[in-house]
Scaffold this motif. Structure first.
Motif, PDB file in Angstrom:
ATOM      1  N   ARG A 198       0.823  -1.214   0.000  1.00  0.00           N
ATOM      2  CA  ARG A 198       0.000   0.000   0.000  1.00  0.00           C
ATOM      3  C   ARG A 198       0.854   1.260   0.000  1.00  0.00           C
ATOM      4  NH1 ARG A 198      -2.703  -2.815   4.105  1.00  0.00           N
ATOM      5  NH2 ARG A 198      -1.769  -1.440   5.689  1.00  0.00           N
ATOM      6  N   GLU A 199       1.888   1.269   0.828  1.00  0.00           N
ATOM      7  CA  GLU A 199       2.614   2.517   1.071  1.00  0.00           C
ATOM      8  C   GLU A 199       3.800   2.725   0.142  1.00  0.00           C
ATOM      9  OE1 GLU A 199       3.643   2.669   5.211  1.00  0.00           O
ATOM     10  OE2 GLU A 199       1.551   2.479   5.880  1.00  0.00           O
ATOM     11  N   TRP A 200       4.405   1.649  -0.345  1.00  0.00           N
ATOM     12  CA  TRP A 200       5.629   1.774  -1.125  1.00  0.00           C
ATOM     13  C   TRP A 200       5.468   1.336  -2.583  1.00  0.00           C
ATOM     14  CZ3 TRP A 200      10.791   2.857   0.886  1.00  0.00           C
ATOM     15  CH2 TRP A 200      10.798   3.227   2.229  1.00  0.00           C
ATOM     16  N   ILE A 201       4.722   0.271  -2.813  1.00  0.00           N
ATOM     17  CA  ILE A 201       4.657  -0.284  -4.172  1.00  0.00           C
ATOM     18  C   ILE A 201       3.531   0.336  -4.991  1.00  0.00           C
ATOM     19  CG2 ILE A 201       4.383  -2.369  -5.561  1.00  0.00           C
ATOM     20  CD1 ILE A 201       7.077  -2.113  -4.049  1.00  0.00           C
ATOM     21  N   GLN A 202       2.327   0.369  -4.455  1.00  0.00           N
ATOM     22  CA  GLN A 202       1.209   0.908  -5.236  1.00  0.00           C
ATOM     23  C   GLN A 202       1.486   2.312  -5.775  1.00  0.00           C
ATOM     24  OE1 GLN A 202      -1.487  -0.565  -6.325  1.00  0.00           O
ATOM     25  NE2 GLN A 202      -1.289  -2.506  -5.215  1.00  0.00           N
ATOM     26  N   PRO A 203       2.094   3.224  -4.990  1.00  0.00           N
ATOM     27  CA  PRO A 203       2.394   4.549  -5.545  1.00  0.00           C
ATOM     28  C   PRO A 203       3.417   4.518  -6.672  1.00  0.00           C
ATOM     29  CG  PRO A 203       2.401   4.612  -3.134  1.00  0.00           C
ATOM     30  CD  PRO A 203       2.377   3.175  -3.535  1.00  0.00           C
ATOM     31  N   ASN A 204       4.128   3.412  -6.822  1.00  0.00           N
ATOM     32  CA  ASN A 204       5.156   3.300  -7.856  1.00  0.00           C
ATOM     33  C   ASN A 204       4.778   2.366  -9.000  1.00  0.00           C
ATOM     34  OD1 ASN A 204       7.617   4.932  -7.052  1.00  0.00           O
ATOM     35  ND2 ASN A 204       7.198   3.842  -5.137  1.00  0.00           N
ATOM     36  N   LEU A 205       3.507   1.986  -9.067  1.00  0.00           N
ATOM     37  CA  LEU A 205       3.016   1.225 -10.221  1.00  0.00           C
ATOM     38  C   LEU A 205       2.644   2.231 -11.308  1.00  0.00           C
ATOM     39  CD1 LEU A 205       0.755  -1.495  -8.544  1.00  0.00           C
ATOM     40  CD2 LEU A 205       3.094  -1.741  -9.383  1.00  0.00           C
ATOM     41  N   ARG A 206       3.553   2.447 -12.224  1.00  0.00           N
ATOM     42  CA  ARG A 206       3.384   3.493 -13.219  1.00  0.00           C
ATOM     43  C   ARG A 206       2.557   2.994 -14.415  1.00  0.00           C
ATOM     44  NH1 ARG A 206       7.551   7.244 -12.162  1.00  0.00           N
ATOM     45  NH2 ARG A 206       7.624   7.385  -9.880  1.00  0.00           N
ATOM     46  N   PRO A 207       1.667   3.832 -14.951  1.00  0.00           N
ATOM     47  CA  PRO A 207       0.854   3.422 -16.094  1.00  0.00           C
ATOM     48  C   PRO A 207       1.678   2.917 -17.277  1.00  0.00           C
ATOM     49  CG  PRO A 207      -0.003   5.445 -15.150  1.00  0.00           C
ATOM     50  CD  PRO A 207       1.281   5.169 -14.443  1.00  0.00           C
ATOM     51  N   ALA A 208       2.829   3.532 -17.544  1.00  0.00           N
ATOM     52  CA  ALA A 208       3.644   3.107 -18.686  1.00  0.00           C
ATOM     53  C   ALA A 208       4.106   1.666 -18.528  1.00  0.00           C
ATOM     54  CB  ALA A 208       4.850   4.032 -18.841  1.00  0.00           C
ATOM     55  N   ALA A 209       4.468   1.276 -17.307  1.00  0.00           N
ATOM     56  CA  ALA A 209       4.919  -0.092 -17.062  1.00  0.00           C
ATOM     57  C   ALA A 209       3.755  -1.073 -17.138  1.00  0.00           C
ATOM     58  CB  ALA A 209       5.602  -0.181 -15.705  1.00  0.00           C
ATOM     59  N   LEU A 210       2.637  -0.707 -16.539  1.00  0.00           N
ATOM     60  CA  LEU A 210       1.459  -1.574 -16.605  1.00  0.00           C
ATOM     61  C   LEU A 210       1.000  -1.757 -18.046  1.00  0.00           C
ATOM     62  CD1 LEU A 210      -0.410  -0.042 -13.554  1.00  0.00           C
ATOM     63  CD2 LEU A 210       0.433  -2.392 -13.684  1.00  0.00           C
ATOM     64  N   ASP A 211       1.009  -0.688 -18.824  1.00  0.00           N
ATOM     65  CA  ASP A 211       0.587  -0.762 -20.225  1.00  0.00           C
ATOM     66  C   ASP A 211       1.532  -1.652 -21.039  1.00  0.00           C
ATOM     67  OD1 ASP A 211      -1.518   0.905 -19.672  1.00  0.00           O
ATOM     68  OD2 ASP A 211      -0.618   2.695 -20.556  1.00  0.00           O
ATOM     69  N   LEU A 212       2.843  -1.581 -20.741  1.00  0.00           N
ATOM     70  CA  LEU A 212       3.809  -2.406 -21.464  1.00  0.00           C
ATOM     71  C   LEU A 212       3.536  -3.883 -21.213  1.00  0.00           C
ATOM     72  CD1 LEU A 212       6.403  -2.606 -23.180  1.00  0.00           C
ATOM     73  CD2 LEU A 212       7.705  -2.413 -21.042  1.00  0.00           C
ATOM     74  N   VAL A 213       3.331  -4.246 -19.963  1.00  0.00           N
ATOM     75  CA  VAL A 213       3.041  -5.641 -19.628  1.00  0.00           C
ATOM     76  C   VAL A 213       1.739  -6.092 -20.274  1.00  0.00           C
ATOM     77  CG1 VAL A 213       2.457  -7.202 -17.737  1.00  0.00           C
ATOM     78  CG2 VAL A 213       4.344  -5.589 -17.467  1.00  0.00           C
ATOM     79  N   ARG A 214       0.714  -5.278 -20.146  1.00  0.00           N
ATOM     80  CA  ARG A 214      -0.600  -5.661 -20.675  1.00  0.00           C
ATOM     81  C   ARG A 214      -0.600  -5.723 -22.199  1.00  0.00           C
ATOM     82  NH1 ARG A 214      -3.567  -1.687 -16.313  1.00  0.00           N
ATOM     83  NH2 ARG A 214      -3.418  -3.115 -14.533  1.00  0.00           N
TER      84      ARG A 214
ATOM     85  N   VAL B  89       0.929 -10.568 -13.407  1.00  0.00           N
ATOM     86  CA  VAL B  89       1.853 -11.558 -13.977  1.00  0.00           C
ATOM     87  C   VAL B  89       1.972 -12.736 -13.016  1.00  0.00           C
ATOM     88  CG1 VAL B  89       4.201 -11.988 -14.781  1.00  0.00           C
ATOM     89  CG2 VAL B  89       3.125  -9.759 -15.199  1.00  0.00           C
ATOM     90  N   PRO B  90       1.364 -13.885 -13.331  1.00  0.00           N
ATOM     91  CA  PRO B  90       1.458 -15.037 -12.430  1.00  0.00           C
ATOM     92  C   PRO B  90       2.794 -15.759 -12.490  1.00  0.00           C
ATOM     93  CG  PRO B  90       0.109 -15.585 -14.335  1.00  0.00           C
ATOM     94  CD  PRO B  90       0.429 -14.118 -14.456  1.00  0.00           C
ATOM     95  N   GLU B  91       3.533 -15.601 -13.595  1.00  0.00           N
ATOM     96  CA  GLU B  91       4.797 -16.313 -13.758  1.00  0.00           C
ATOM     97  C   GLU B  91       5.939 -15.476 -13.186  1.00  0.00           C
ATOM     98  OE1 GLU B  91       5.065 -19.317 -14.661  1.00  0.00           O
ATOM     99  OE2 GLU B  91       3.077 -19.689 -15.517  1.00  0.00           O
ATOM    100  N   LEU B  92       6.498 -15.924 -12.069  1.00  0.00           N
ATOM    101  CA  LEU B  92       7.576 -15.215 -11.393  1.00  0.00           C
ATOM    102  C   LEU B  92       8.779 -16.125 -11.249  1.00  0.00           C
ATOM    103  CD1 LEU B  92       8.639 -12.760  -9.698  1.00  0.00           C
ATOM    104  CD2 LEU B  92       7.730 -13.978  -7.690  1.00  0.00           C
ATOM    105  N   ILE B  93       9.908 -15.664 -11.777  1.00  0.00           N
ATOM    106  CA  ILE B  93      11.180 -16.341 -11.560  1.00  0.00           C
ATOM    107  C   ILE B  93      11.990 -15.427 -10.654  1.00  0.00           C
ATOM    108  CG2 ILE B  93      13.278 -17.245 -12.645  1.00  0.00           C
ATOM    109  CD1 ILE B  93      11.595 -17.644 -15.209  1.00  0.00           C
ATOM    110  N   ALA B  94      12.092 -15.808  -9.382  1.00  0.00           N
ATOM    111  CA  ALA B  94      12.743 -14.981  -8.367  1.00  0.00           C
ATOM    112  C   ALA B  94      13.690 -15.861  -7.562  1.00  0.00           C
ATOM    113  CB  ALA B  94      11.690 -14.357  -7.453  1.00  0.00           C
ATOM    114  N   VAL B  95      14.434 -15.244  -6.651  1.00  0.00           N
ATOM    115  CA  VAL B  95      15.256 -16.020  -5.735  1.00  0.00           C
ATOM    116  C   VAL B  95      14.325 -16.792  -4.803  1.00  0.00           C
ATOM    117  CG1 VAL B  95      16.882 -15.891  -3.812  1.00  0.00           C
ATOM    118  CG2 VAL B  95      17.265 -14.501  -5.855  1.00  0.00           C
ATOM    119  N   GLU B  96      14.394 -18.121  -4.887  1.00  0.00           N
ATOM    120  CA  GLU B  96      13.558 -18.973  -4.055  1.00  0.00           C
ATOM    121  C   GLU B  96      14.253 -19.206  -2.716  1.00  0.00           C
ATOM    122  OE1 GLU B  96      10.537 -19.981  -4.870  1.00  0.00           O
ATOM    123  OE2 GLU B  96      10.568 -19.213  -6.925  1.00  0.00           O
TER     124      GLU B  96
END
Length: 219
Positions: free
Chosen positions: A78-94, A123-130
Protein backbone atom coordinates in the motif's frame (compact mmCIF):
# COMPACT_ATOMS: atom_id res chain seq x y z
CA UNK A 1 10.35 -11.35 -19.80
CA UNK A 2 10.82 -8.41 -17.50
CA UNK A 3 13.31 -7.57 -14.81
CA UNK A 4 11.49 -5.83 -11.96
CA UNK A 5 13.53 -3.25 -10.04
CA UNK A 6 14.23 -0.05 -11.99
CA UNK A 7 12.69 -1.76 -15.03
CA UNK A 8 8.98 -2.13 -14.30
CA UNK A 9 9.31 -0.25 -11.02
CA UNK A 10 11.14 3.08 -10.71
CA UNK A 11 12.46 1.86 -7.34
CA UNK A 12 14.38 -1.17 -6.07
CA UNK A 13 11.82 -3.30 -4.23
CA UNK A 14 14.48 -5.23 -2.29
CA UNK A 15 16.22 -2.09 -1.03
CA UNK A 16 12.86 -0.45 -0.34
CA UNK A 17 11.69 -3.45 1.68
CA UNK A 18 14.81 -3.02 3.80
CA UNK A 19 13.99 0.63 4.37
CA UNK A 20 10.42 -0.33 5.21
CA UNK A 21 11.57 -2.80 7.87
CA UNK A 22 13.52 0.03 9.46
CA UNK A 23 10.41 2.22 9.37
CA UNK A 24 8.27 -0.36 11.20
CA UNK A 25 10.94 -1.10 13.79
CA UNK A 26 11.99 -4.56 12.66
CA UNK A 27 15.63 -3.60 12.15
CA UNK A 28 18.18 -1.26 13.68
CA UNK A 29 17.89 2.00 11.72
CA UNK A 30 21.61 2.76 11.78
CA UNK A 31 23.32 -0.61 11.41
CA UNK A 32 20.78 -2.07 8.99
CA UNK A 33 20.92 0.99 6.75
CA UNK A 34 24.71 0.87 6.72
CA UNK A 35 24.78 -2.78 5.67
CA UNK A 36 21.85 -2.41 3.26
CA UNK A 37 23.58 0.50 1.52
CA UNK A 38 26.80 -1.52 1.32
CA UNK A 39 25.08 -4.54 -0.21
CA UNK A 40 23.26 -2.31 -2.71
CA UNK A 41 26.55 -0.70 -3.78
CA UNK A 42 27.96 -4.18 -4.41
CA UNK A 43 24.86 -5.06 -6.45
CA UNK A 44 25.27 -1.98 -8.64
CA UNK A 45 28.97 -2.79 -9.08
CA UNK A 46 28.19 -6.41 -9.98
CA UNK A 47 30.11 -7.77 -6.98
CA UNK A 48 27.27 -8.82 -4.68
CA UNK A 49 27.45 -12.19 -2.88
CA UNK A 50 23.78 -13.01 -3.21
CA UNK A 51 23.84 -15.71 -0.52
CA UNK A 52 25.26 -13.32 2.08
CA UNK A 53 22.80 -10.66 1.03
CA UNK A 54 19.74 -12.89 1.23
CA UNK A 55 20.68 -14.12 4.72
CA UNK A 56 20.90 -10.49 5.78
CA UNK A 57 17.79 -9.32 3.93
CA UNK A 58 15.40 -12.01 5.23
CA UNK A 59 16.69 -12.29 8.82
CA UNK A 60 14.02 -9.99 10.25
CA UNK A 61 11.35 -11.89 8.31
CA UNK A 62 12.68 -15.22 9.49
CA UNK A 63 12.53 -14.12 13.10
CA UNK A 64 9.08 -12.49 12.90
CA UNK A 65 7.29 -15.38 11.22
CA UNK A 66 4.80 -15.86 8.42
CA UNK A 67 1.77 -14.09 9.91
CA UNK A 68 3.81 -10.96 10.61
CA UNK A 69 5.22 -11.13 7.09
CA UNK A 70 1.78 -11.09 5.48
CA UNK A 71 0.60 -8.18 7.59
CA UNK A 72 3.76 -6.15 6.99
CA UNK A 73 3.95 -6.86 3.28
CA UNK A 74 0.34 -5.79 2.74
CA UNK A 75 1.30 -2.44 4.26
CA UNK A 76 4.47 -2.32 2.15
CA UNK A 77 2.36 -2.82 -0.96
CA UNK A 78 0.00 0.00 0.00
CA UNK A 79 2.61 2.52 1.07
CA UNK A 80 5.63 1.77 -1.13
CA UNK A 81 4.66 -0.28 -4.17
CA UNK A 82 1.21 0.91 -5.24
CA UNK A 83 2.39 4.55 -5.55
CA UNK A 84 5.16 3.30 -7.86
CA UNK A 85 3.02 1.22 -10.22
CA UNK A 86 3.38 3.49 -13.22
CA UNK A 87 0.85 3.42 -16.09
CA UNK A 88 3.64 3.11 -18.69
CA UNK A 89 4.92 -0.09 -17.06
CA UNK A 90 1.46 -1.57 -16.60
CA UNK A 91 0.59 -0.76 -20.22
CA UNK A 92 3.81 -2.41 -21.46
CA UNK A 93 3.04 -5.64 -19.63
CA UNK A 94 -0.60 -5.66 -20.68
CA UNK A 95 0.33 -4.94 -24.27
CA UNK A 96 2.36 -8.14 -24.43
CA UNK A 97 -0.42 -10.07 -22.74
CA UNK A 98 -2.97 -8.77 -25.24
CA UNK A 99 -0.72 -9.99 -28.05
CA UNK A 100 -0.88 -13.48 -26.55
CA UNK A 101 2.72 -13.48 -25.31
CA UNK A 102 3.67 -15.58 -22.31
CA UNK A 103 4.89 -13.02 -19.75
CA UNK A 104 7.22 -13.63 -16.80
CA UNK A 105 9.02 -11.43 -14.31
CA UNK A 106 12.63 -12.54 -13.81
CA UNK A 107 14.18 -10.88 -10.78
CA UNK A 108 17.11 -11.23 -8.41
CA UNK A 109 14.90 -10.13 -5.51
CA UNK A 110 13.50 -12.90 -3.33
CA UNK A 111 10.09 -14.45 -3.80
CA UNK A 112 8.54 -13.13 -0.57
CA UNK A 113 9.16 -9.53 -1.55
CA UNK A 114 8.25 -9.92 -5.21
CA UNK A 115 5.36 -12.38 -5.56
CA UNK A 116 2.71 -9.86 -4.44
CA UNK A 117 4.31 -7.25 -6.71
CA UNK A 118 4.15 -9.59 -9.70
CA UNK A 119 0.49 -10.19 -8.88
CA UNK A 120 -0.09 -6.42 -8.86
CA UNK A 121 1.25 -6.33 -12.42
CA UNK A 122 -1.07 -9.20 -13.33
CA UNK A 123 1.85 -11.56 -13.98
CA UNK A 124 1.46 -15.04 -12.43
CA UNK A 125 4.80 -16.31 -13.76
CA UNK A 126 7.58 -15.22 -11.39
CA UNK A 127 11.18 -16.34 -11.56
CA UNK A 128 12.74 -14.98 -8.37
CA UNK A 129 15.26 -16.02 -5.74
CA UNK A 130 13.56 -18.97 -4.05
CA UNK A 131 14.00 -19.39 -0.30
CA UNK A 132 14.73 -22.64 1.49
CA UNK A 133 12.06 -23.80 3.96
CA UNK A 134 12.42 -25.68 7.22
CA UNK A 135 10.27 -28.63 8.35
CA UNK A 136 7.59 -26.21 9.48
CA UNK A 137 7.44 -24.54 6.07
CA UNK A 138 9.05 -21.24 7.06
CA UNK A 139 12.23 -19.76 5.63
CA UNK A 140 15.68 -20.70 6.94
CA UNK A 141 17.55 -17.71 5.49
CA UNK A 142 19.22 -19.79 2.78
CA UNK A 143 18.56 -19.84 -0.97
CA UNK A 144 16.90 -22.86 -2.56
CA UNK A 145 18.31 -23.87 -5.93
CA UNK A 146 20.00 -21.49 -8.35
CA UNK A 147 19.60 -17.80 -7.49
CA UNK A 148 18.09 -15.82 -10.36
CA UNK A 149 20.94 -13.34 -10.60
CA UNK A 150 23.44 -12.65 -13.42
CA UNK A 151 24.14 -16.01 -15.17
CA UNK A 152 21.63 -17.61 -12.82
CA UNK A 153 18.81 -15.85 -14.66
CA UNK A 154 19.73 -17.76 -17.82
CA UNK A 155 19.80 -21.02 -15.87
CA UNK A 156 16.44 -20.37 -14.24
CA UNK A 157 14.74 -19.33 -17.49
CA UNK A 158 16.16 -22.47 -19.14
CA UNK A 159 14.64 -24.54 -16.33
CA UNK A 160 11.35 -22.65 -16.63
CA UNK A 161 11.19 -23.43 -20.34
CA UNK A 162 12.15 -27.07 -19.81
CA UNK A 163 9.33 -27.48 -17.28
CA UNK A 164 6.99 -26.55 -20.14
CA UNK A 165 8.60 -28.94 -22.59
CA UNK A 166 10.38 -26.11 -24.39
CA UNK A 167 13.91 -25.06 -25.26
CA UNK A 168 15.28 -21.71 -26.38
CA UNK A 169 15.02 -22.80 -30.02
CA UNK A 170 11.27 -23.32 -29.60
CA UNK A 171 10.43 -19.77 -28.54
CA UNK A 172 11.01 -16.17 -29.55
CA UNK A 173 12.17 -14.27 -26.50
CA UNK A 174 12.32 -10.64 -25.38
CA UNK A 175 13.85 -9.41 -22.13
CA UNK A 176 13.57 -5.94 -20.64
CA UNK A 177 16.18 -4.90 -18.07
CA UNK A 178 17.90 -1.84 -16.65
CA UNK A 179 21.04 -3.47 -15.30
CA UNK A 180 24.48 -4.61 -16.38
CA UNK A 181 23.93 -7.54 -14.02
CA UNK A 182 21.43 -8.84 -16.58
CA UNK A 183 23.74 -8.84 -19.59
CA UNK A 184 23.89 -12.69 -19.65
CA UNK A 185 20.13 -12.93 -20.19
CA UNK A 186 20.02 -9.91 -22.50
CA UNK A 187 22.64 -11.64 -24.66
CA UNK A 188 20.68 -14.91 -24.64
CA UNK A 189 17.29 -13.65 -25.82
CA UNK A 190 16.22 -12.82 -29.37
CA UNK A 191 15.17 -9.25 -28.52
CA UNK A 192 17.10 -7.52 -25.72
CA UNK A 193 15.61 -4.22 -24.55
CA UNK A 194 17.73 -1.96 -22.33
CA UNK A 195 14.99 -0.40 -20.23
CA UNK A 196 15.75 2.68 -18.14
CA UNK A 197 19.33 1.44 -18.48
CA UNK A 198 22.07 2.23 -16.02
CA UNK A 199 24.95 4.21 -17.57
CA UNK A 200 27.08 1.16 -18.38
CA UNK A 201 24.19 -0.75 -19.93
CA UNK A 202 23.20 2.30 -22.00
CA UNK A 203 26.70 2.43 -23.48
CA UNK A 204 26.68 -1.31 -24.18
CA UNK A 205 23.22 -1.15 -25.76
CA UNK A 206 24.33 1.63 -28.07
CA UNK A 207 27.42 -0.41 -29.04
CA UNK A 208 25.36 -3.55 -29.67
CA UNK A 209 22.47 -1.82 -31.39
CA UNK A 210 20.00 -3.02 -28.78
CA UNK A 211 16.71 -1.24 -28.40
CA UNK A 212 16.69 1.34 -25.58
CA UNK A 213 13.42 2.11 -23.81
CA UNK A 214 13.20 4.94 -21.29
CA UNK A 215 9.92 3.84 -19.82
CA UNK A 216 9.61 6.61 -17.25
CA UNK A 217 10.75 9.49 -19.42
CA UNK A 218 14.10 10.85 -20.56
CA UNK A 219 17.12 9.82 -18.45
Amino acid sequence: MFDLDHTLLPIDSDYSWGEFTQQIGWTDPVEFKRRNDDFYAHYVAGTLDVHDYVRFAVEALRQRGEAAYHEAHARFMREWIQPNLRPAALDLVRGHQRQGDAVAIVTATNELVTRPIAAAFGVPELIAVELERDAGGWITGEIAGVPSMRDGKVVRVTQWLAARGLDWADVETTFYSDSMNDVPLLERVDHPVATNPDPRLRVLALERGWRILDLFGNP
